[in-house]
Design an enzyme around this catalytic site. Structure first.
Site, PDB file in Angstrom:
ATOM      1  N   ASP A   8       0.925  -1.373  -0.071  1.00 24.17           N
ATOM      2  CA  ASP A   8      -0.244   0.151  -0.062  1.00 24.17           C
ATOM      3  C   ASP A   8       0.852   1.351  -0.100  1.00 24.17           C
ATOM      4  O   ASP A   8       0.442   2.274   0.822  1.00 24.17           O
ATOM      5  CB  ASP A   8      -1.173  -0.067   1.088  1.00 24.17           C
ATOM      6  CG  ASP A   8      -1.858  -1.224   1.385  1.00 24.17           C
ATOM      7  OD1 ASP A   8      -2.241  -1.784   0.311  1.00 24.17           O
ATOM      8  OD2 ASP A   8      -1.840  -1.804   2.454  1.00 24.17           O
ATOM      9  N   GLU A   9       1.934   1.246  -0.628  1.00 25.32           N
ATOM     10  CA  GLU A   9       2.880   2.408  -0.934  1.00 25.32           C
ATOM     11  C   GLU A   9       2.525   3.459  -1.735  1.00 25.32           C
ATOM     12  O   GLU A   9       2.971   4.474  -1.768  1.00 25.32           O
ATOM     13  CB  GLU A   9       4.493   1.910  -0.800  1.00 25.32           C
ATOM     14  CG  GLU A   9       5.097   1.070   0.198  1.00 25.32           C
ATOM     15  CD  GLU A   9       4.859  -0.384  -0.078  1.00 25.32           C
ATOM     16  OE1 GLU A   9       3.966  -0.683  -1.156  1.00 25.32           O
ATOM     17  OE2 GLU A   9       5.357  -1.166   0.620  1.00 25.32           O
ATOM     18  N   LYS A  11       2.026   2.261  -5.013  1.00 24.23           N
ATOM     19  CA  LYS A  11       2.825   1.872  -6.168  1.00 24.23           C
ATOM     20  C   LYS A  11       1.994   2.354  -7.684  1.00 24.23           C
ATOM     21  O   LYS A  11       2.246   2.274  -8.410  1.00 24.23           O
ATOM     22  CB  LYS A  11       3.163   0.478  -6.122  1.00 24.23           C
ATOM     23  CG  LYS A  11       4.100   0.113  -4.801  1.00 24.23           C
ATOM     24  CD  LYS A  11       4.394  -1.482  -4.715  1.00 24.23           C
ATOM     25  CE  LYS A  11       3.198  -2.243  -4.620  1.00 24.23           C
ATOM     26  NZ  LYS A  11       2.600  -2.095  -3.058  1.00 24.23           N
ATOM     27  N   GLY A  35      -4.541  -4.440  -4.947  1.00 24.75           N
ATOM     28  CA  GLY A  35      -5.351  -3.701  -5.721  1.00 24.75           C
ATOM     29  C   GLY A  35      -5.107  -2.377  -5.935  1.00 24.75           C
ATOM     30  O   GLY A  35      -4.515  -1.731  -4.976  1.00 24.75           O
ATOM     31  N   HIS A  36      -5.409  -1.784  -7.008  1.00 16.74           N
ATOM     32  CA  HIS A  36      -5.188  -0.300  -7.040  1.00 16.74           C
ATOM     33  C   HIS A  36      -6.413   0.361  -7.729  1.00 16.74           C
ATOM     34  O   HIS A  36      -7.311  -0.195  -8.606  1.00 16.74           O
ATOM     35  CB  HIS A  36      -4.079   0.089  -7.814  1.00 16.74           C
ATOM     36  CG  HIS A  36      -3.590  -0.568  -8.820  1.00 16.74           C
ATOM     37  ND1 HIS A  36      -2.799  -1.690  -8.967  1.00 16.74           N
ATOM     38  CD2 HIS A  36      -4.207  -0.558 -10.312  1.00 16.74           C
ATOM     39  CE1 HIS A  36      -2.758  -2.182 -10.250  1.00 16.74           C
ATOM     40  NE2 HIS A  36      -3.555  -1.655 -10.971  1.00 16.74           N
ATOM     41  N   THR A  37      -6.740   1.541  -7.091  1.00 14.79           N
ATOM     42  CA  THR A  37      -8.051   2.211  -7.799  1.00 14.79           C
ATOM     43  C   THR A  37      -7.641   2.940  -9.049  1.00 14.79           C
ATOM     44  O   THR A  37      -6.774   3.839  -8.979  1.00 14.79           O
ATOM     45  CB  THR A  37      -8.525   2.963  -6.613  1.00 14.79           C
ATOM     46  OG1 THR A  37      -8.735   2.076  -5.455  1.00 14.79           O
ATOM     47  CG2 THR A  37      -9.919   3.682  -6.854  1.00 14.79           C
ATOM     48  N   GLN A 217       2.275  -5.829  -3.300  1.00 14.57           N
ATOM     49  CA  GLN A 217       2.368  -5.886  -1.563  1.00 14.57           C
ATOM     50  C   GLN A 217       3.638  -5.258  -1.411  1.00 14.57           C
ATOM     51  O   GLN A 217       3.994  -4.311  -2.159  1.00 14.57           O
ATOM     52  CB  GLN A 217       2.580  -7.210  -1.238  1.00 14.57           C
ATOM     53  CG  GLN A 217       0.955  -7.947  -1.098  1.00 14.57           C
ATOM     54  CD  GLN A 217       0.742  -8.863  -2.593  1.00 14.57           C
ATOM     55  OE1 GLN A 217       1.448  -9.442  -2.905  1.00 14.57           O
ATOM     56  NE2 GLN A 217      -0.481  -8.809  -2.741  1.00 14.57           N
ATOM     57  N   LEU A 325       3.674  12.524   0.626  1.00 15.08           N
ATOM     58  CA  LEU A 325       4.342  13.582   1.643  1.00 15.08           C
ATOM     59  C   LEU A 325       3.148  14.599   2.051  1.00 15.08           C
ATOM     60  O   LEU A 325       3.276  15.082   3.225  1.00 15.08           O
ATOM     61  CB  LEU A 325       5.427  14.246   0.732  1.00 15.08           C
ATOM     62  CG  LEU A 325       6.186  15.290   1.483  1.00 15.08           C
ATOM     63  CD1 LEU A 325       7.145  14.499   2.333  1.00 15.08           C
ATOM     64  CD2 LEU A 325       7.060  16.167   0.626  1.00 15.08           C
TER      65      LEU A 325
HETATM   66  P1  IMP Z   1      -3.082 -12.966   2.130  1.00 17.57           P
HETATM   67  O1  IMP Z   1      -2.001 -12.102   0.790  1.00 17.57           O
HETATM   68  O2  IMP Z   1      -4.390 -12.599   1.572  1.00 17.57           O
HETATM   69  O3  IMP Z   1      -2.711 -14.060   2.272  1.00 17.57           O
HETATM   70  O4  IMP Z   1      -2.590 -11.998   3.387  1.00 17.57           O
HETATM   71  C1  IMP Z   1      -1.568 -12.081   3.957  1.00 17.57           C
HETATM   72  C2  IMP Z   1      -1.001 -10.691   4.655  1.00 17.57           C
HETATM   73  O5  IMP Z   1      -0.667  -9.873   3.384  1.00 17.57           O
HETATM   74  C3  IMP Z   1      -2.222  -9.924   5.239  1.00 17.57           C
HETATM   75  O6  IMP Z   1      -1.497  -9.188   6.347  1.00 17.57           O
HETATM   76  C4  IMP Z   1      -2.654  -8.958   4.295  1.00 17.57           C
HETATM   77  O7  IMP Z   1      -3.281  -7.819   4.885  1.00 17.57           O
HETATM   78  C5  IMP Z   1      -1.404  -8.810   3.498  1.00 17.57           C
HETATM   79  N1  IMP Z   1      -1.763  -8.227   2.294  1.00 17.57           N
HETATM   80  C6  IMP Z   1      -1.937  -8.957   0.961  1.00 17.57           C
HETATM   81  N2  IMP Z   1      -2.277  -8.178  -0.090  1.00 17.57           N
HETATM   82  C7  IMP Z   1      -1.824  -6.811   0.498  1.00 17.57           C
HETATM   83  C8  IMP Z   1      -1.680  -5.678  -0.320  1.00 17.57           C
HETATM   84  O8  IMP Z   1      -1.862  -5.516  -1.479  1.00 17.57           O
HETATM   85  N3  IMP Z   1      -1.636  -4.568   0.495  1.00 17.57           N
HETATM   86  C9  IMP Z   1      -1.224  -4.756   1.704  1.00 17.57           C
HETATM   87  N4  IMP Z   1      -1.307  -5.841   2.454  1.00 17.57           N
HETATM   88  C10 IMP Z   1      -1.648  -6.822   1.869  1.00 17.57           C
END
Ligand code: IMP
Length: 444
Positions: A8-9, A11, A35-37, A217, A325
């Site tokens: 969620d940086e 990207k 996911g991205h919007t 991620q 920022l």
């Molecule tokens: P999973 O990928 O659904 O198995 O989730 C494992 C961990 O990764 C959990 O803490 C989720 O919240 C986190 N996670 C998975 N995808 C994202 C993402 O796109 N952004 C932020 N956290 C994510």
């Protein structure tokens, strides 16, 4: 381009920016957990298709290291086509693994079963799909393309998974024939998109075309290098691009990390700089910190340079993009975690043990805030002095140049300091040269 924190940086915006100069954009890991919007005529979310699809000349690849939920992918294709955004440039690796209904059910049931040990997954079946890949019971895109193979494999696998669903989780069994019919239908719709993507990328490399590998991620969610077990089941780090796309390491020229000007995390697990009070709430509200996939509220905290240095090392980052920022604009003072105190000792590095990390106390340096809006800044010269000092401080702490600063969600709310594609290489850095000097060197 990889996430340098817990995902969620921001990207999506940086991919969008870089996609302009890319001939090919590749997703190499993860699935519909990301996911991205996008805002094109209307707001909609993409979980699998790279946002490079918005540029008509850009080839988009979903690589072998990803896991594909056909239902979600087809919905994304339909949404794009309905807006007259062509998906003819989309290719899906035949070696990617497919998320099945039992993966989603097992993800949900196992999270409930874990109770206080839960990971906080997105419940999209990601972990179970990768588990089957490792266990060698997975179904790949190529299997979907061969109806007889799919029938045989799904009959066997669903009977096997039904034992787990019924005996372990007391859930009703799945009907193999219904699943076969459903997935054969998806297969026919996906067929035109399926390709040997390693071959396709090799051709692009031979033709010296620009390829952007887009990590989903972030570094700390990496299965091997993240805060295990509170991680995702794939390798978002830069090295994952080679395995997840089928290209050799020598073909990748540069690694760009994306980090927020503060830190967020979704799901469970230790977070040393987490802010549980008003400042954390303010960051969450100003930064609209809600997950794109699950809508969950993200935990917020100060920037953590120990994480930053770790991300630079593990990914071999050449430069960084600092996003959001502007979310810090109203603060009187801003803290940065420069190191940790661990069991009474100063610790400069990010500990590999999640239990140790949970004991780490952040050591902060406090910088003055700028208390002025940065959302209209388009160059470093436009930034308030304190904002510039903040960025310089981050670059120095991580010993890596900052190439891009984002000050808002819109495309134009961006400060490009260096071209991240042709700009500074980390190899330029020596112990005696600060990243700021390198930035100036390169400009000259
Ligand atoms: P999973 O990928 O659904 O198995 O989730 C494992 C961990 O990764 C959990 O803490 C989720 O919240 C986190 N996670 C998975 N995808 C994202 C993402 O796109 N952004 C932020 N956290 C994510």
């Amino acid at each position: 381009m990889i996430g340098a924190q817990w995902g969620d940086e921001g990207k999506g915006k940086i991919t969008d920016l870089l996609s302009k100069s890319a001939d090919v954009v590749v997703r190499y890991q993860g699935g519909v957990n990301a996911g991205h919007t996008l805002v094109v005529q209307q707001t909609f979310k993409l979980h699998l298709i790279p946002s490079g699809i918005l540029y008509p000349g850009t080839q988009c690849v979903i690589g072998n290291g990803t896991v594909i939920d056909p239902q979600v992918l087809l919905r994304e294709i339909d949404q794009l086509e309905a807006l007259e955004i062509s998906t003819k440039n989309l290719k899906i690796s035949e070696n990617a693994h497919v998320t099945m209904p039992y993966h989603r059910l097992i993800d949900q049931a196992s999270e409930a079963h874990r109770g206080t040990h839960k990971i906080g997954t997105t419940k999209r079946g990601i972990g179970p799909t990768y588990a089957d890949k490792s266990e060698r019971t997975g179904i790949r895109v190529i299997d979907l393309m061969e109806p007889e193979t799919l029938r045989k494999q799904l009959r066997w696998t669903i009977n096997y998974k039904n034992v787990i669903l019924e005996k372990l989780y007391a859930l009703p069994p799945l009907d193999p024939e219904a699943a076969i019919a459903e997935y054969l239908e998806y297969a026919e719709r996906l067929r035109p998109y399926v390709a040997d993507c390693g071959l396709l990328l090799d051709e692009a490399i031979q033709q010296r075309r620009n390829i952007l590998f887009e990590g989903a991620q972030g570094t700390l969610l990496d299965l091997d290098h993240g805060t295990y077990p509170y991680v995702t089941s794939s390798n978002p780090v830069a090295g994952g691009a080679c395995v997840g796309a089928g290209v050799g390491p020598t073909t990748i020229d540069r690694a760009l990390g994306v980090a927020k000007a503060y830190t967020t995390r979704v799901g469970e697990g230790p977070f040393p700089t987490e802010l549980l009070g008003d400042v954390g709430k303010m960051l969450g509200a100003r930064g609209a910190e809600f997950g794109t996939t699950t809508g969950r509220q993200r935990r917020c905290g100060w920037f953590d340079a120990a994480i930053g240095r770790y991300a630079v090392r593990i990914n071999g980052l050449d430069c960084l993009a600092i996003t959001k920022l502007d979310v810090l604009d109203s603060l009187e003072e801003i803290k940065v975690c420069v190191a940790y105190e661990l069991d009474g000792q100063r610790c400069e590095y990010f500990p590999r043990s999640t239990r140790k990390l949970a004991r780490c106390q952040p050591i902060y340096e406090t910088l003055p805030g700028w208390q002025r809006s940065t959302t209209d800044c388009r160059s470093l010269a436009d930034l308030p002095g304190a904002a510039l000092d903040y960025l310089k401080f981050l670059a120095e702490l991580m010993a890596v140049p900052i190439a891009i600063v984002s000050v808002g969600a819109k495309r134009e709310q961006t400060i490009i300091i260096e071209d991240p594609i042709h700009g500074p290489k980390r190899a330029l850095l020596s112990a005696n040269v600060s990243p700021v000097d390198v930035n100036q060197e390169v400009k000259r």
